[in-house]
Design an enzyme around this catalytic site. Structure first.
Site, short mmCIF file in Angstrom:
data_model
loop_
_atom_site.label_atom_id
_atom_site.label_comp_id
_atom_site.label_asym_id
_atom_site.label_seq_id
_atom_site.Cartn_x
_atom_site.Cartn_y
_atom_site.Cartn_z
N ASP A 295 24.38 63.24 18.03
CA ASP A 295 25.33 64.18 17.41
C ASP A 295 26.27 63.47 16.45
OD1 ASP A 295 25.40 66.02 20.43
OD2 ASP A 295 24.77 66.77 18.48
N MET B 70 29.20 63.75 13.82
CA MET B 70 30.26 64.71 13.45
C MET B 70 31.19 64.05 12.45
SD MET B 70 31.17 66.13 17.22
CE MET B 70 29.88 66.87 18.22
N MET C 192 26.34 67.36 12.04
CA MET C 192 27.41 68.35 11.95
C MET C 192 28.34 67.82 10.86
SD MET C 192 27.80 69.18 15.97
CE MET C 192 26.89 67.72 16.46
N HIS D 22 21.40 65.19 14.70
CA HIS D 22 22.02 66.50 14.44
C HIS D 22 23.25 66.27 13.59
CE1 HIS D 22 24.35 70.10 16.45
NE2 HIS D 22 24.10 70.30 15.17
N MET E 150 22.85 76.82 18.17
CA MET E 150 24.04 76.29 18.87
C MET E 150 24.49 77.31 19.90
SD MET E 150 24.59 73.31 17.82
CE MET E 150 26.12 73.04 18.70
N HIS F 138 18.93 63.07 21.46
CA HIS F 138 19.73 63.91 20.55
C HIS F 138 20.98 63.15 20.15
CE1 HIS F 138 20.86 67.80 18.82
NE2 HIS F 138 22.08 67.56 19.25
N ASP G 189 21.63 73.93 22.22
CA ASP G 189 22.54 72.80 22.24
C ASP G 189 23.95 73.26 22.60
OD1 ASP G 189 23.26 70.26 19.69
OD2 ASP G 189 24.09 70.61 21.67
N SER H 2 22.00 64.38 24.87
CA SER H 2 22.90 64.14 23.74
C SER H 2 23.79 62.94 24.05
CB SER H 2 23.79 65.37 23.51
OG SER H 2 24.92 65.00 22.74
C1 DX5 Z 1 28.38 69.95 20.46
C2 DX5 Z 1 27.20 69.01 20.49
C3 DX5 Z 1 26.39 69.19 21.75
C4 DX5 Z 1 27.06 68.68 22.93
C5 DX5 Z 1 26.31 69.09 24.16
O1 DX5 Z 1 28.75 70.12 19.12
O2 DX5 Z 1 26.34 69.29 19.43
O3 DX5 Z 1 25.17 68.48 21.64
O4 DX5 Z 1 27.10 67.27 22.86
O5 DX5 Z 1 27.12 68.72 25.22
P1 DX5 Z 1 27.07 69.55 26.56
O6 DX5 Z 1 25.63 69.52 27.01
O7 DX5 Z 1 27.98 68.80 27.47
O8 DX5 Z 1 27.53 70.93 26.24
ZN ZN Z 2 23.92 68.48 18.90
#
Ligand code: DX5
Ligand code: ZN
Length: 223
Positions: free
Chosen positions: A34, A36, A67, A65, A136, A32, A174, A7
């Site tokens: 992320d 947000m 969010m 992903h 998650m 991956h 994740d 990620s």
């Molecule tokens: C949290 C993210 C995860 C996060 C994972 O909302 O979706 O992908 O980046 O990070 P670690 O592996 O450090 O928990």
């Molecule tokens: Zn993620």
């Protein structure tokens, strides 16, 4: 097939291109990403411009992903900037069926994610319409959190459901995936492992090689 999905949320954005090249050199195929929005989750990460930039140089599979609240609004934007799959949250969609259909129609792989508190039952009717389910294992929004133990049962329940219905659906996990939790999630049935801190904290190349070895070692013990 097992995949480590680093990620980039945990990457050093001042050296993002360089760090992505390291991943690719170590044989990582699945990145991956992320996204947000500060609404569906408290934090804001990045959006299309970053993906557009890294798409120029990387041949990895971009697993985006979202969010994001009402992600249907952005499907085409993320496809246009280079997403190979788009994962939406069941909890964020006004019309989940229509959103999933829109992603499929856009010609990319379909991921469906559920937060820790959302039961597998809420999405069991959607399994044949998706390519993978993202369970998650932390509250979405931040890297570096602790794995939520209750999620193990959800992964098992989902795996049993997929196997019972003879579906070809992968299970991605994740959040908080590391030395202590990898074996648990693999034995529970997950085959796609998102990791941020475990990959990016310290020597990235060495971390990737170590994690790939651990995946192989544990994979050999699972029939
Ligand atoms: C949290 C993210 C995860 C996060 C994972 O909302 O979706 O992908 O980046 O990070 P670690 O592996 O450090 O928990
Ligand atoms: Zn993620």
């Amino acid at each position: 097939m097992y995949q480590l999905c680093p990620s980039i949320l945990s990457a050093d954005f001042n050296r993002l291109g360089e760090q992505i090249r390291i991943l690719e050199k170590e044989g990582i195929q699945w990145l991956h990403i992320d996204v947000m929005d500060g609404d569906f989750v408290p934090s804001i990460s990045f959006g299309m411009p970053v993906i557009k930039s890294i798409r120029k140089e990387s041949r990895m599979f971009f697993d985006v992903h979202l969010m994001v609240t009402e992600p249907e609004r952005y499907i085409q934007d993320f496809v246009d900037c280079g997403a190979d799959s788009i994962t939406v949250h069941a909890e964020a969609c006004e019309d989940l069926e229509r959103t999933i259909e829109r992603i499929r129609d856009a010609g990319v792989k379909v991921g469906l994610s559920i937060k820790p508190a959302t039961p597998v039952n809420d999405i069991s009717h959607m399994l044949e319409d998706v390519d993978f389910v993202l369970v998650m294992t932390v509250q979405p929004g931040f890297g570096g959190q602790k794995y939520i133990e209750d999620c193990t049962e959800k992964i098992q329940e989902l795996k049993e459901l997929i196997d019972r219905e003879g579906l070809d659906v992968d299970i991605q996990v994740d959040g908080g995936i590391n030395e202590d939790t990898l074996e648990t999630v693999m034995k529970a049935g997950a085959n796609l492992f998102v990791a941020g801190s475990w990959v990016f904290e310290g020597d990235i190349a060495a971390n990737v090689r170590h994690i790939q070895n651990r995946i192989e070692e544990i994979g050999d013990t699972i029939e």
